[in-house]
Design a protein around this motif. Structure first.
Motif, PDB file in Angstrom:
ATOM      1  N   GLU A 148     -10.207   2.524  -3.135  1.00 43.82           N
ATOM      2  CA  GLU A 148      -9.046   2.144  -3.099  1.00 43.82           C
ATOM      3  C   GLU A 148      -7.967   3.100  -3.263  1.00 43.82           C
ATOM      4  O   GLU A 148      -8.182   4.171  -3.744  1.00 43.82           O
ATOM      5  CB  GLU A 148      -8.597   1.162  -4.340  1.00 43.82           C
ATOM      6  CG  GLU A 148      -9.407  -0.080  -4.265  1.00 43.82           C
ATOM      7  CD  GLU A 148      -9.032  -1.100  -2.994  1.00 43.82           C
ATOM      8  OE1 GLU A 148      -8.084  -1.033  -2.797  1.00 43.82           O
ATOM      9  OE2 GLU A 148      -9.870  -1.795  -2.758  1.00 43.82           O
ATOM     10  N   SER A 170      -3.715  -0.105   2.575  1.00 43.91           N
ATOM     11  CA  SER A 170      -3.456  -1.378   1.888  1.00 43.91           C
ATOM     12  C   SER A 170      -3.999  -1.469   0.599  1.00 43.91           C
ATOM     13  O   SER A 170      -5.064  -0.873   0.347  1.00 43.91           O
ATOM     14  CB  SER A 170      -4.453  -2.256   2.916  1.00 43.91           C
ATOM     15  OG  SER A 170      -4.420  -3.571   2.300  1.00 43.91           O
ATOM     16  N   HIS A 171      -3.152  -1.930  -0.179  1.00 45.40           N
ATOM     17  CA  HIS A 171      -3.491  -2.106  -1.416  1.00 45.40           C
ATOM     18  C   HIS A 171      -3.978  -3.603  -1.900  1.00 45.40           C
ATOM     19  O   HIS A 171      -4.169  -3.862  -3.008  1.00 45.40           O
ATOM     20  CB  HIS A 171      -2.241  -1.939  -2.420  1.00 45.40           C
ATOM     21  CG  HIS A 171      -1.751  -0.421  -2.157  1.00 45.40           C
ATOM     22  ND1 HIS A 171      -2.304   0.520  -2.893  1.00 45.40           N
ATOM     23  CD2 HIS A 171      -0.816   0.216  -1.213  1.00 45.40           C
ATOM     24  CE1 HIS A 171      -1.685   1.918  -2.470  1.00 45.40           C
ATOM     25  NE2 HIS A 171      -0.741   1.410  -1.554  1.00 45.40           N
ATOM     26  N   ASP A 172      -4.338  -4.454  -1.067  1.00 44.37           N
ATOM     27  CA  ASP A 172      -4.653  -5.801  -1.315  1.00 44.37           C
ATOM     28  C   ASP A 172      -5.831  -6.113  -0.277  1.00 44.37           C
ATOM     29  O   ASP A 172      -6.065  -7.117   0.026  1.00 44.37           O
ATOM     30  CB  ASP A 172      -3.566  -6.816  -0.873  1.00 44.37           C
ATOM     31  CG  ASP A 172      -3.020  -6.667   0.568  1.00 44.37           C
ATOM     32  OD1 ASP A 172      -3.474  -6.020   1.187  1.00 44.37           O
ATOM     33  OD2 ASP A 172      -1.879  -7.364   0.578  1.00 44.37           O
ATOM     34  N   SER A 175      -5.339  -7.169   3.425  1.00 42.16           N
ATOM     35  CA  SER A 175      -4.267  -8.586   3.734  1.00 42.16           C
ATOM     36  C   SER A 175      -3.204  -7.890   4.617  1.00 42.16           C
ATOM     37  O   SER A 175      -2.733  -8.565   5.547  1.00 42.16           O
ATOM     38  CB  SER A 175      -4.394  -9.527   2.415  1.00 42.16           C
ATOM     39  OG  SER A 175      -5.429  -9.834   2.391  1.00 42.16           O
TER      40      SER A 175
END
Length: 194
Positions: A148, A170-172, A175
């Motif tokens: 991550e 992206s941290h999700d 998405s």
């Protein structure tokens, strides 16, 4: 300048012991083997490039820098390696984290997954990331989800003498994506003296 058995050569001001053997064994003139066509996905970038780079730090501050990029054939013509240096050599800020970087990617086509395996190594900021890359709608997209946050690096608007590189984060879990780095590359017509 060479000394003794030829293992010490002078390149500019620095004495570099033993590098001639490594350079000779690592670098080659082109792709070889049954995957030569697939290797051209990244082989098309072989040569030297000037970079105009825009990077956003953790506070949202945008830094504009110039850099350099060099691609070459390696490992008997079975892989493509690159060196990214931002800011470029001899430019103020060179090698000073967190915005500066000086790293290398080693890429090869893996027929068992019909994609490119790519590993980025960057000691200035202590980063190592693995990616899987494929052509997607005229671009080249590399995804890394081993750590991550998730990263997506893309080569877009690819022409013979230019391309745009986009680094997204992206941290999700993919998405949503936000642009972290943007680089415009222009092929050098004549290599500058190093």
């Amino acid at each position: 300048m060479e000394f003794g058995n030829g293992n010490v050569k002078s390149y500019g001001k620095a004495m570099v012991p033993g590098n001639a053997g490594l350079i000779e064994a690592l670098h080659v003139d082109g792709a070889i083997g049954r995957q030569s066509r697939e290797l051209m996905l990244f082989g098309q970038f072989v040569g030297s490039w000037d970079l105009q780079c825009s990077r956003t730090d953790a506070n949202g501050t945008v830094a504009e820098m110039e850099g350099e990029l060099h691609f070459g054939w390696v490992l008997g013509g079975r892989a493509v390696q690159d060196i990214w240096i931002v800011p470029g050599r001899g430019v103020p800020g060179e090698g000073i984290p967190p915005l500066a970087f000086h790293g290398s990617t080693l890429r090869f086509y893996d027929s068992t997954i019909d994609a490119w395996r790519s590993t980025w190594v960057e000691p200035v900021n202590g980063r190592v990331r693995r990616f899987i890359g494929k052509p997607v709608a005229g671009d080249i997209v590399l995804l890394s989800d081993e750590d991550e946050p998730q990263l997506r690096w893309s080569f877009t608007k690819v022409q013979a003498k230019s391309f745009t590189w986009v680094g997204e984060i992206s941290h999700d879990g993919g998405s949503t994506w936000e642009v972290e780095e943007l680089m415009h590359a222009t092929r050098r017509t004549v290599n500058r003296a190093l």
